[in-house]
Design an enzyme around this catalytic site. Structure first.
Site, mmCIF file in Angstrom:
data_model
loop_
_atom_site.group_PDB
_atom_site.id
_atom_site.type_symbol
_atom_site.label_atom_id
_atom_site.label_comp_id
_atom_site.label_asym_id
_atom_site.label_seq_id
_atom_site.Cartn_x
_atom_site.Cartn_y
_atom_site.Cartn_z
ATOM 1 N N TYR A 29 0.510 -1.299 0.011
ATOM 2 C CA TYR A 29 -0.491 0.234 0.135
ATOM 3 C C TYR A 29 0.986 1.273 0.241
ATOM 4 C CZ TYR A 29 -3.507 -3.322 1.516
ATOM 5 O OH TYR A 29 -3.763 -4.572 0.934
ATOM 6 N N HIS A 105 -8.366 1.318 -5.862
ATOM 7 C CA HIS A 105 -7.643 0.518 -4.947
ATOM 8 C C HIS A 105 -5.866 1.667 -5.040
ATOM 9 C CE1 HIS A 105 -10.671 -2.228 -4.412
ATOM 10 N NE2 HIS A 105 -11.512 -2.232 -6.403
#
Length: 157
Positions: A29, A105
């Site tokens: 991430y 995302h």
């Protein structure tokens, strides 16, 4: 939260565990925090003449309520995180939104575990932007703004 007209407000809604960005699995991430992403989005949207309503929750029902509250916004960006793959309740709420909805995302779900390959919420979304880390949010903002102002040259659906 913005207090200006919702016709120039974009809601950016974030689901579970995104409050841990920067420390949770940074190899997937990235190291930017959700606050970093919010600051980037606020600056970018202001430069385009839009206000931002940026929210995060770990609770599915609260995310559904946030979607319902965002129904009057010009557009909705949603990173539903794990709820992307499981929440019919979230799909039902998103189906009530008449404005463009962009699924966002940080990582590419299709490069991850098989359970992440299917988005339950996709049928309610105009499009999906994924795999560009924090830049995914900026790209989604640009897409939403282009849909709102008609400069993308396409309509929803």
């Amino acid at each position: 939260m913005s207090t200006s007209s919702d016709s120039k407000t974009i809601a950016v809604l974030n689901g579970p565990n995104l409050n841990l960005l920067g420390t949770r699995q940074p190899e997937i991430y990235g190291r930017q925090t959700l606050a970093d992403i919010e600051a980037m989005c606020v600056k970018h949207s202001k430069s385009k003449g839009f206000d931002l309503r940026f929210q995060q929750t770990n609770i599915e029902g609260e995310l559904v309520s946030m979607v319902q509250e965002a129904r009057t916004c010009a557009a909705v960006l949603i990173n539903a995180a794990g709820y992307t793959h499981t929440s019919v309740a979230l799909l039902d709420a998103l189906l009530t939104v008449d404005a463009p909805v962009i699924e966002v995302h940080l990582s590419s779900p299709h490069k991850r575990e098989a359970i992440r390959h299917r988005s339950v919420i996709a049928p309610a979304c105009t499009g999906v932007i994924a795999g560009f880390g924090a830049l995914s949010y900026r790209l989604a903002l640009d897409a939403a703004i282009a849909l709102v102002d008609g400069s993308l040259g396409i309509t929803e659906g």
